[in-house]
Every structure is written in structure tokens, then in C-alpha cells.
Enzyme design. Structure first.
Site, PDB file in Angstrom:
ATOM      1  N   ARG A  81      51.177   7.478   1.685  1.00 63.27           N
ATOM      2  CA  ARG A  81      50.902   8.914   1.576  1.00 63.27           C
ATOM      3  C   ARG A  81      52.223   9.652   1.368  1.00 63.27           C
ATOM      4  O   ARG A  81      53.150   9.514   2.166  1.00 63.27           O
ATOM      5  CB  ARG A  81      50.222   9.395   2.864  1.00 63.27           C
ATOM      6  N   HIS A 125      53.121  20.049   1.484  1.00 61.86           N
ATOM      7  CA  HIS A 125      53.650  19.705   2.805  1.00 61.86           C
ATOM      8  C   HIS A 125      54.793  20.688   3.104  1.00 61.86           C
ATOM      9  O   HIS A 125      55.952  20.315   3.180  1.00 61.86           O
ATOM     10  CB  HIS A 125      54.114  18.244   2.821  1.00 61.86           C
ATOM     11  N   ASN A 169      48.886  19.803   4.140  1.00 65.96           N
ATOM     12  CA  ASN A 169      49.249  19.116   5.361  1.00 65.96           C
ATOM     13  C   ASN A 169      49.422  20.132   6.486  1.00 65.96           C
ATOM     14  O   ASN A 169      50.246  21.037   6.379  1.00 65.96           O
ATOM     15  CB  ASN A 169      50.572  18.363   5.205  1.00 65.96           C
ATOM     16  N   GLU A 170      48.668  19.974   7.541  1.00 66.19           N
ATOM     17  CA  GLU A 170      48.860  20.751   8.766  1.00 66.19           C
ATOM     18  C   GLU A 170      49.066  22.242   8.516  1.00 66.19           C
ATOM     19  O   GLU A 170      50.135  22.793   8.778  1.00 66.19           O
ATOM     20  CB  GLU A 170      50.044  20.204   9.568  1.00 66.19           C
ATOM     21  N   ASN A 299      46.085  14.238  11.921  1.00 69.70           N
ATOM     22  CA  ASN A 299      47.445  13.905  12.324  1.00 69.70           C
ATOM     23  C   ASN A 299      47.512  14.064  13.836  1.00 69.70           C
ATOM     24  O   ASN A 299      47.113  15.101  14.365  1.00 69.70           O
ATOM     25  CB  ASN A 299      48.457  14.867  11.688  1.00 69.70           C
ATOM     26  N   TYR A 301      49.892  13.368  17.475  1.00 67.80           N
ATOM     27  CA  TYR A 301      51.102  12.915  18.163  1.00 67.80           C
ATOM     28  C   TYR A 301      50.968  12.945  19.676  1.00 67.80           C
ATOM     29  O   TYR A 301      51.293  12.002  20.360  1.00 67.80           O
ATOM     30  CB  TYR A 301      52.309  13.755  17.724  1.00 67.80           C
ATOM     31  N   GLU A 377      48.612  10.797   9.951  1.00 70.75           N
ATOM     32  CA  GLU A 377      49.939  10.699  10.574  1.00 70.75           C
ATOM     33  C   GLU A 377      49.779  10.322  12.031  1.00 70.75           C
ATOM     34  O   GLU A 377      48.917  10.873  12.725  1.00 70.75           O
ATOM     35  CB  GLU A 377      50.701  12.040  10.554  1.00 70.75           C
TER      36      GLU A 377
END
Ligand code: PNW
Length: 477
Positions: A81, A125, A169-170, A299, A301, A377
Site C-alpha cells: 500500500r 495521505h 487515509n485517516e 488503521n 495503533y 495500517e
């Protein structure tokens, strides 16, 4: 006590990927017609990034992409990606595409395909062309239409060879770290601007998905990657539950509400009514945003842990892993307090909690039944250093990956349709406001020579990719 896990086997078609983004790895910021994005401007503004570091050279992927793809193939990855730099393709954010800009991505994609690696292309991104920021940026409605035009250009150029497409992205980070707390580019600190940005990012996603649909083969998958937070209340106290709902709305519902359900959550509109009247949401917008998706990227974390607090809590650095700022990235939620989740942490200070990934996947399995999911992610920063013999040994990262992949497998066993996993990141790179100090890579980069050395986690992950089974984890010493 749960049974010890002896062998964790994945479905044969499961994609084993790694992820990166353009500004974090490419460098070559002035080549082939590229113009500055908001991250060039931001990183070159004193005081914005650690040590004043920039992505000017980054890890020079623009010139080394062939070697990087060869390394991915050697490791055994089956998917990659990456993101396209908007200002390489459309330097002013408008008008026709620059051929040389598109050619770079065409060569990259062809190299991946030649090595049997499936490309997943992210259109945005975080690197908005500076000219569009100068015209008002994401708080400005027109930016959404500019994005759809850019998406169409890239879709026309690469839709014949890239099957997996991710619009944004995000968007949470773009809106609330970019325009709210100001720790990301463009560094603005205006709560109303951050909410306007969130809406226009949603609109941009909807318009772009439709534009892509109209120019690409029907087999291609269109998705978005959300940093869908796992928000946990500190206690079952109704005030803490309400605080958790408020943050959940601002982190998740604000995006997946219109995207998956065609409306902003009523609780979000109400909780932010003292900040904004939402008059920038036009009739029909939520229908545009609610375009059917082929997949959803998650994604993940670390989870957030929140409680209610007195309204007069002074603003200041918050224990929410979003970087220190006097300005909150949570509009209308000054009365919510963030806590450090107990447990071991990575170098980012982010608590390691693999069950959060299970919770996230099963939540979206319930909220969007039938929609395939990808973990786009997941990964950890550690203070990696080469041994005297030049090897880089990172047992902590192996344990992190093992823990999180095991939770992905458990979610699949419980009925979730997770089709792949993209480790963040393929290699050490420019970690935004933290500069090069935080190493997320499975591949070590020596910043003096830009030499790449796979860490032991890269070998471990490659073996998982080749066999479909998670290798064991060394006992912690
Ligand atoms: C993500 N937060 O960033 C990005 O998609 C990557 O580019 C980045 O390198 C990676 O995660 C590691 O940070 C985030 O504050 C940055 O909640 C900040 C947050 C979340 C994700």
C-alpha cells in the site's frame, strides 16, 4: 486462562502487505514538476517538526523504488500500500495531469505486478497541494471537487493495473490534527475549520469514489482508510459513558455515519452545536458521501481511554497520543479527559493493546455487515539500532505483530471478513511532526547512507506471508 496459541493459520487468499505514504518516503520534492504540498511548507516552518526535519530526501524512494520492490519480493510480501503525491500529478491542484508525475507511479505499479505484489493505491495521505491550501484548504468546499477531479485523472491513468483503491487515509488526522490542534500541516488551530474540513473530506471521498467508479473497470475495489479509534470509558459511570460516546462520535461517527449510514449521528450534531451550526452541510451531501464501498480499511495503533471531567479543566498536553498542543483536536469536548491506558508502550508512548484491534474489526463487522475489511495500517515504533555485526534485532516488534495478527485471526474465526493486513511500515521513514526519530519500519534505514537492512521482524513477517502461519515468538528476556 486462555489456551496458549500454538499455531495461527490464515486463509490462503489473505494479503500480507506493508504500507507507506508518499511524503514519508519519496523525497525528490522538486523533481519532474512536483510543487510543494502543505507538508513541505509545514516541515520547512521552524518549530513544526522535531529538529526541523523535512521530507526533502526522506528515504529517497523516488529513485530507489526498484530496489525497494525487489526487497519486498525477497521478504515474501504479497501486497503493498502506497500513496500518490497529488502535487506530482497536478502541481497546482487543478488542470491536466503531469505525465512525468503519473509515469513514476505507473513504473512503480508495473514493478510490483512483475514481482507478484498486489498494489493498493491511496490517493491522499495528507499532502494537499499548497496552492489549494492557499485557496482555503479543506475547510473550503471547492477542495472536495478538486480532489474528485484529481482522483479521476489517476483512475484513468492507473485503473487498468491497480485493483485496490483507497480515497483518503485517516481523514480524522487531516481535519483535526491539521486544522484543530495544529500538530500536522497546515497547522491551523480553529475548531470550526476542523469540522468544516471533516465534512469536505467526507464529500471529497464520496465525489472521488463516484468519479473513480465511472472511469475504472468494475472489478476494482474502492475503499477508504479510517483511523477508527477504539474509545473506552474509564468506568461504567454514566458521565464516563457519555464522554466516550462524544469522542467516539468525533473520531468515528463523523466519518462512518455519512459513509455507511447516510447521516451524521444526531448525538454528534447536538454535542457540537455550541461550536458550529453545520450550515456547510448542503442538501444532498450525505447522499453523495454514502456512495457504496467495496471494502473498508482500518488503521489501528492503540485504544483511547476517556472520562468525564469538570468543564474548567485547563487545556494543555493530553495523554491521548496526538502530540502536545495547547489546542484540542476534539471540538466541543473540552470536558472530556484522556487517560493513559495501562500496559506496556511503544516508543510513541502508545499502549500496546491487541484486543483493541479485535474490538475494532468486530465492531465494523456489525456496523457494515457484508463489507470486506482490511487492516490498512498497524505497527509500532521502537528505538532500533544495528548490532556491531550490522544486524537489527527487534523482538518487541515481532511480539507486537504476533499479538495483533493473532487478534485479526481471532476476529476472522468469529466471522469477520478480513482480507488482508498491511504492516506500518515497510521501512523507517519521516514520522510527520516527530521527524526521523521514530522508527516504524520492518526494514531499518541508515539515514546517513540510506542503506536498507531488514530487521528480524521483516524476516519473521515474510515467513508468515510465505507460509500463512505466524511463526513463534522468542520468549521475552
Ligand atoms: C498514521 N493520532 O498516523 C499514519 O497513517 C501514518 O502516516 C503514520 O506514520 C502512522 O500512523 C504512525 O503514526 C497517525 O494521533 C498519526 O491519533 C497520529 C495519530 C494516528 C495516526
Amino acid at each position: 486462562m486462555p489456551e496458549p496459541v500454538t499455531s495461527v493459520t490464515f486463509p490462503p487468499a489473505f494479503l500480507w502487505g506493508a504500507a507507506t505514504s508518499a511524503y514519508q518516503i519519496e523525497g525528490a520534492v522538486r523533481e519532474d514538476g512536483r510543487t510543494p504540498s502543505i507538508w513541505d511548507t509545514f516541515s520547512h516552518t521552524p518549530g513544526r517538526t522535531a529538529g526541523g526535519e523535512t521530507g526533502d530526501i526522506a528515504v529517497d524512494h523516488y529513485h530507489r523504488y526498484r530496489d525497494d520492490v525487489a526487497l519486498m519480493a525477497e521478504l515474501g510480501l504479497t501486497a503493498y500500500r502506497f500513496s500518490v503525491s497529488w502535487s506530482r500529478v497536478q502541481p497546482t491542484g487543478r488542470g491536466p495531469a503531469v505525465q512525468r508525475g503519473l509515469d513514476f507511479y505507473r513504473r512503480l505499479v508495473d514493478e510490483l505486478l512483475a514481482h507478484g505484489i498486489k498494489p493498493a493505491l491511496t490517493l491522499y495521505h495528507w499532502d494537499l497541494p499548497q496552492e489549494l491550501e492557499d485557496a482555503g484548504g479543506w475547510p473550503q468546499r471547492d477542495t472536495a471537487f478538486r480532489f474528485a477531479e484529481y482522483a479521476r485523472l489517476v483512475g484513468e491513468a492507473l485503473g487498468d493495473r491497480v485493483e485496490q483503491w483507497i480515497t483518503l487515509n485517516e481523514p480524522w488526522c487531516s481535519a483535526f490534527l491539521g486544522y484543530g490542534s495544529g500538530v500536522h500541516a497546515p497547522g491551523r488551530t480553529d475548531p470550526v475549520a476542523s469540522l468544516r474540513a471533516a465534512h469536505h473530506l467526507n464529500l471529497a471521498h464520496g465525489l472521488a469514489a463516484s468519479a473513480l467508479r465511472s472511469v475504472m473497470p468494475a472489478r476494482n475495489e474502492i475503499a477508504i482508510s479510517l483511523n477508527s479509534s477504539v474509545v473506552r470509558p474509564l468506568s461504567e459511570d454514566p458521565a464516563d459513558l457519555a464522554a466516550a460516546l462524544r469522542i467516539d462520535d468525533l473520531a468515528n461517527g463523523i466519518f462512518h455515519g455519512p459513509m455507511l449510514h447516510g447521516a451524521y449521528p444526531a448525538s454528534l450534531l447536538e454535542a457540537t452545536s455550541s461550536v458550529t451550526d453545520w450550515s456547510y452541510v448542503h442538501d444532498g451531501d450525505t447522499r453523495t458521501i454514502n456512495v457504496p464501498l467495496d471494502a473498508l480499511g482500518l488503521n489501528y495503533y492503540t485504544p483511547a481511554l476517556v472520562s468525564a471531567a469538570a468543564r474548567q479543566t485547563p487545556p494543555g498536553p493530553r495523554a491521548d497520543g496526538h502530540g502536545a498542543s495547547e489546542h484540542s483536536p476534539w471540538p466541543g469536548a473540552d470536558d472530556v479527559r484522556f487517560h493513559q491506558t495501562p500496559g506496556e508502550r511503544t516508543e510513541m508512548g502508545w499502549t500496546i493493546d491487541p484486543t483493541g484491534l479485535y474490538d475494532l474489526i468486530t465492531r465494523y463487522t456489525r456496523e457494515a455487515p457484508g463489507l470486506p475489511l482490511y487492516v490498512t495500517e498497524n505497527g509500532a515504533a521502537y528505538d532500533d539500532k544495528p548490532d556491531p555485526d550490522g544486524r537489527v534485532h527487534d523482538p518487541e516488534r515481532i511480539a507486537y505483530l504476533h499479538g495483533h495478527l493473532s487478534e485479526v485471526r481471532r476476529a476472522i474465526a468469529d466471522g469477520a471478513d478480513v482480507r488482508g493486513y498491511y504492516l506500518w511500515s515497510l521501512m523507517d521513514n519521516f514520522e510527520w511532526a516527530y521527524g526521523y526519530g521514530k522508527r516504524f519500519g520492518a526494514v531499518y534505514v541508515d539515514y546517513a547512507t540510506l542503506r536498507r537492512t531488514p530487521k528480524s521482524s521483516a524476516r519473521w513477517y515474510g515467513e508468515a506471508a510465505r507460509t500463512g502461519v505466524l511463526p513463534g515468538v522468542e520468549p521475552r528476556v
